[in-house]
Design an enzyme around this catalytic site. Structure first.
Site, PDB file in Angstrom:
ATOM      1  N   HIS A 113       0.945  -1.149   0.055  1.00  0.00           N
ATOM      2  CA  HIS A 113       0.057  -0.027  -0.125  1.00  0.00           C
ATOM      3  C   HIS A 113       0.955   1.262   0.114  1.00  0.00           C
ATOM      4  O   HIS A 113       0.317   2.347  -0.377  1.00  0.00           O
ATOM      5  CB  HIS A 113      -0.945   0.197   1.175  1.00  0.00           C
ATOM      6  CG  HIS A 113      -2.202   0.847   0.933  1.00  0.00           C
ATOM      7  ND1 HIS A 113      -2.263   1.777   0.192  1.00  0.00           N
ATOM      8  CD2 HIS A 113      -3.449   0.411   1.551  1.00  0.00           C
ATOM      9  CE1 HIS A 113      -3.700   2.247   0.381  1.00  0.00           C
ATOM     10  NE2 HIS A 113      -4.303   1.504   0.907  1.00  0.00           N
ATOM     11  N   ASP A 128      -9.253  -8.695 -16.944  1.00  0.00           N
ATOM     12  CA  ASP A 128      -9.517  -9.907 -17.954  1.00  0.00           C
ATOM     13  C   ASP A 128      -8.059 -10.337 -18.725  1.00  0.00           C
ATOM     14  O   ASP A 128      -7.641  -9.420 -19.252  1.00  0.00           O
ATOM     15  CB  ASP A 128     -10.397  -9.416 -19.278  1.00  0.00           C
ATOM     16  CG  ASP A 128     -10.526 -10.570 -19.980  1.00  0.00           C
ATOM     17  OD1 ASP A 128      -9.995 -11.726 -20.167  1.00  0.00           O
ATOM     18  OD2 ASP A 128     -11.535 -10.775 -20.711  1.00  0.00           O
TER      19      ASP A 128
END
Length: 462
Positions: A167, A391
């Protein structure tokens, strides 16, 4: 009302079988070396962990293909192949990235489950789900590579892909940008990136000397105490530790959101995030039964990319957010109309101006300042980042979420239903059914608290 029955224990996942030793995936071409400066927004103590995403695909991608495209995308995102370190030896208050090209860690595994079985178990994950992400042994957070990946092949030919992204290097928007770039190069190996990453964070440097021009109740000075964001809020520690936490997952459809918005007074227009945030915060406070005069806070991320002057460049993937902070008392939040909570969220958002952000950056130059997690509820918004559209060439995921979430409330996307939001909150085990009742109660009592069925409805997003 009948006493809620305790929730049944959720089944544990079977063990992973690692099919090959873990490996380091380095950039496939030489990349810049040296040190990457991290801003005061990047290296805050409450961000010193990895964002752990879980994706379930019905069709797997060969590990060699994933490794090859990962090696390619790390040319552009080369800091993720580096290593975190302190800027001054022995002093962890300021971090930087050593862009040394050591590589991201990649693990391959298999599990004796089908994608359909995983979907059935996903509503109530437990700690056994952590085995879906390779565990890196290290003495500290700094010893963990900024990017860790595990691809787990399923019995049906599907795949679970889990990533742990530091992060301190990326926020939610930045990590989504990186993952979409990786998926793009997997499905189109000869293509160029559609968005080039912006590495520099110098635009977020503090003033010299610092100029703190605003009040920031979400922060406090902790000269002798460390709170890295992984501990429960201090005032609630005893209550939340007296029994195991279990996740409660609830999906809100567009019609559910309409019903919630109709509970607001007619003059209050609000976004999906605002009304869900107010409703979830209110339900959480009611659940815990805190004293009516207790001061409480809601913390949530506010994207600052377009709020700064000049705006951050497209492609900036560092931490481009600050915490919005709504403050009130238990009585004020719980006893008033839902509109009151919505207004508090809106005021917290509107307070995040260019001057406000720069004031926070300057405040954080004092390394004794930490996020004040006492008596607060934290929401992390994942539902509008495009995470569900990933995808790799075999189709979009049928499930997207965290590997585990013990601390923060997450607003998650619902794969195949882009206008719906899944709310995931971990609560004490005996309170889980009660929390579900509080969150779904608007369906039972007819909704509107004062406005009638003409309450305003606005489907803008956060």
């Amino acid at each position: 009302m009948k006493t809620p029955l305790p929730p049944q224990p959720s089944p544990e996942l079977p063990d992973c079988s690692y099919t090959a030793p873990s490996s380091l995936i380095r950039p496939s071409s030489p990349t810049p070396t040296g040190t990457l400066y991290l801003s005061n927004l990047d290296d805050q103590h409450f961000l010193r962990f990895s964002i752990k995403y879980l994706y379930l695909f019905e069709t797997s991608v060969p590990s060699d293909t994933l490794k090859r495209s990962l090696s390619r995308v790390l040319i552009d995102y080369y800091p993720l192949a580096g290593r975190l370190r302190t800027s001054c030896p022995g002093d962890d208050r300021k971090l930087e990235v050593d862009c040394n090209g050591e590589g991201a860690l990649f693990a391959e595994a298999s599990m004796d489950l089908t994608a359909e079985e995983v979907l059935g178990l996903a509503r109530r994950p437990n700690r056994s789900w952590r085995k879906l992400l390779y565990r890196v042994e290290g003495q500290s957070f700094l010893n963990v590579p900024p990017l860790v990946v595990q691809a787990t092949n399923l019995r049906c030919g599907g795949m679970i892909l889990c990533t742990a992204i530091c992060h301190c290097l990326c926020d939610g928007i930045g990590s989504s940008q990186f993952l979409r770039a990786w998926a793009h190069l997997t499905s189109k190996p000869h293509a160029d990136l559609t968005l080039q990453p912006i590495h520099s964070r110098h635009v977020l440097r503090p003033c010299d000397p610092p100029k703190i021009q605003s009040v920031h109740p979400q922060y406090a000075r902790h000269p002798s105490r460390h709170n890295d964001g992984n501990a429960p809020p201090a005032d609630l520690h005893r209550q939340l530790q007296c029994q195991p936490l279990v996740p409660v997952s609830l999906t809100f459809t567009p019609s559910d959101v309409v019903q919630l918005k109709r509970r607001c007074v007619r003059s209050v227009k609000c976004t999906t995030f605002e009304v869900l945030a107010a409703h979830t915060w209110r339900s959480w406070v009611r659940l815990l039964g805190l004293g009516s005069s207790v001061n409480i806070k809601l913390l949530f991320s506010v994207n600052i990319r377009q709020r700064l002057s000049p705006q951050l460049q497209p492609g900036f993937y560092g931490n481009g957010f600050v915490l919005g902070c709504a403050c009130t008392t238990v009585s004020d939040l719980g006893n008033n109309n839902l509109s009151n909570g919505v207004k508090l969220v809106q005021q917290a958002k509107s307070a995040v101006t260019d001057d406000h952000v720069k004031s926070i950056i300057d405040l954080l130059e004092d390394k004794t300042v930490r996020t004040d997690m006492s008596t607060c509820f934290v929401i992390s918004q994942w539902s509008r980042l495009g995470l569900e559209d990933l995808d790799f060439g075999t189709g979009k995921p049928v499930l997207m979420g965290p590997v585990m979430s013990d601390i923060y409330c997450l607003f998650l996307p619902v794969c195949g239903c882009p206008e719906s939001v899944r709310v995931l909150v971990s609560v004490p085990e005996s309170m889980a059914k009660r929390f579900e009742y509080l969150m779904r109660g608007f369906e039972v009592d007819g909704g509107d608290e004062s406005a009638g069925e003409n309450g305003s409805v606005d489907f803008e997003d956060m």
